[in-house]
Design a protein around this motif. Structure first.
Motif, PDB file in Angstrom:
ATOM      1  N   ARG A 171      33.793 -14.022 -22.069  1.00  0.00           N
ATOM      2  CA  ARG A 171      34.365 -13.372 -20.574  1.00  0.00           C
ATOM      3  C   ARG A 171      35.493 -14.399 -20.319  1.00  0.00           C
ATOM      4  O   ARG A 171      35.447 -15.562 -20.084  1.00  0.00           O
ATOM      5  N   SER A 172      36.799 -13.745 -19.974  1.00  0.00           N
ATOM      6  CA  SER A 172      37.943 -14.475 -19.625  1.00  0.00           C
ATOM      7  C   SER A 172      38.022 -14.335 -18.181  1.00  0.00           C
ATOM      8  O   SER A 172      37.942 -13.193 -17.600  1.00  0.00           O
ATOM      9  N   ASP A 177      37.328 -19.295 -20.125  1.00  0.00           N
ATOM     10  CA  ASP A 177      36.492 -18.492 -20.830  1.00  0.00           C
ATOM     11  C   ASP A 177      35.142 -19.053 -20.993  1.00  0.00           C
ATOM     12  O   ASP A 177      34.925 -20.265 -21.099  1.00  0.00           O
ATOM     13  N   ALA A 195      38.068  -9.410 -18.532  1.00  0.00           N
ATOM     14  CA  ALA A 195      38.435  -9.567 -19.852  1.00  0.00           C
ATOM     15  C   ALA A 195      37.413  -9.932 -20.983  1.00  0.00           C
ATOM     16  O   ALA A 195      36.765 -11.325 -20.843  1.00  0.00           O
ATOM     17  N   TYR A 196      36.789  -9.242 -21.883  1.00  0.00           N
ATOM     18  CA  TYR A 196      35.846  -9.578 -22.891  1.00  0.00           C
ATOM     19  C   TYR A 196      36.505  -9.681 -24.458  1.00  0.00           C
ATOM     20  O   TYR A 196      37.430  -8.970 -24.580  1.00  0.00           O
ATOM     21  N   TYR A 197      36.088 -10.648 -25.100  1.00  0.00           N
ATOM     22  CA  TYR A 197      36.470 -10.662 -26.621  1.00  0.00           C
ATOM     23  C   TYR A 197      35.414 -11.393 -27.386  1.00  0.00           C
ATOM     24  O   TYR A 197      34.390 -11.859 -26.634  1.00  0.00           O
ATOM     25  N   LYS A 211      41.535  -9.293 -26.788  1.00  0.00           N
ATOM     26  CA  LYS A 211      40.671  -8.940 -25.475  1.00  0.00           C
ATOM     27  C   LYS A 211      41.014  -7.422 -24.902  1.00  0.00           C
ATOM     28  O   LYS A 211      41.540  -6.660 -25.179  1.00  0.00           O
ATOM     29  N   ASP A 213      39.619  -5.091 -21.500  1.00  0.00           N
ATOM     30  CA  ASP A 213      39.436  -4.963 -20.259  1.00  0.00           C
ATOM     31  C   ASP A 213      38.372  -4.106 -19.730  1.00  0.00           C
ATOM     32  O   ASP A 213      38.404  -2.874 -19.914  1.00  0.00           O
TER      33      ASP A 213
END
Length: 293
Positions: A171-172, A177, A195-197, A211, A213
């Motif tokens: 998670r940013s 992060d 924002a997740y990746y 990423k 949202d």
């Protein structure tokens, strides 16, 4: 005398070679031997390998024509083997990538024949190339704006060989992060957006997804609507109970009427009176609920 003997031996050698060529050209088998394709055992992306197609060559002065689907075609070469036989080959160096995985090499050997059409043999070989994760992406369900009371699922997908052995979620935020979970799917309560990746990893490397949202909607509006609906539900239930109880009491205290002796006008008037009484009870109940205790 020695020169004459040497000349005779040279002539004999030429004659033997001529007979050998005649036999190999005119007496080729109906189905010539298939060419062979040689590739290294362990194929990985970003490595340079040499691929060779070779075919037996009965007559070195009339070698087979080798063609394949690796462009451009390589220069044909004829070599002498340790047992005295001959082999014709073509060779190509390529740098492997994931696009070569599953690619089928097709090599053909075309043998010339003096009388009749050429004889052709063909060999196929499919490449198996290992590569790091590709096309890694993250998705969210349900999509769009969600409320904080909802659970959402984040899913990571990737293409890799061997298959991905680890998925990591991050998670940013303004603080940097932060790793939040592991696994192909990550379920969370949408308490706050962000924002997740994901990062997909196998034995050859890893790849990071773009990423996505997570947008959390206005929770205040949700709770206002929710509370209003609950209050309305309670009011409707109370009104229904009061109307039912008063109707039951009124009908139990009234003497039984013989509807058979009453005219239609009398029945309509009595029905209207019942309706007006129920309306007055509802209005009075609403006033009682609004009156401060």
């Amino acid at each position: 005398m020695k020169s004459e003997c040497g000349s005779s031996m040279a002539a004999l050698s030429v004659n033997v070679l001529t007979v050998f060529m005649f036999l190999t050209v005119f007496f080729l088998p109906d189905s010539p031997q298939n060419p062979s394709i040689e590739v290294p055992a362990d194929l990985k992306e970003k490595t340079s390998v040499s691929i060779t197609c070779s075919a037996p060559t009965p007559c070195p002065h009339s070698p087979p024509e080798l063609t394949w689907n690796l462009q451009p075609d390589s220069q044909r070469q004829t070599e002498t083997n340790t047992d005295g036989s001959f082999t014709t080959k073509i060779q190509k160096n390529i740098t492997l990538s994931d696009t070569h995985d599953g690619f089928t090499i097709r090599c053909s050997a075309r043998y010339p024949v003096n009388e009749g059409p050429p004889k052709t043999a063909e060999t196929l070989k499919t490449l198996s190339v290992s590569y790091a994760p590709k096309n890694t992406s993250a998705s969210i369900s349900p999509s769009g704006s969600v409320l904080a009371v909802y659970w959402v699922n984040l899913t990571c997908s990737s293409r890799a060989k061997p298959a991905v052995n680890n998925f990591s979620w991050f998670r940013s935020s303004k603080d940097g992060d932060q790793k939040v979970a592991e696994g192909e799917t990550y379920s969370l309560n949408a308490t706050e957006g962000g924002a997740y990746y994901c990062v997909a990893t196998n034995d050859l490397g890893n790849q990071t997804s773009p990423k996505i949202d997570l947008i959390v909607g206005d929770t205040k509006l949700f709770w206002v609507v929710f509370a209003s609906l609950k209050i309305l539900e309670v009011l409707m239930l109370c009104v229904a109970i009061i109307v039912f109880q008063r109707s039951q009491g009124r009908f139990s205290n009234k003497p039984e009427k013989d509807h058979r002796s009453r005219s239609p006008a009398d029945l309509i008037e009595e029905t209207n009176e019942d309706v007006y009484e129920n309306i007055e009870m509802v209005i009075q109940t609403s006033k009682d609920m609004k009156r401060p205790g």
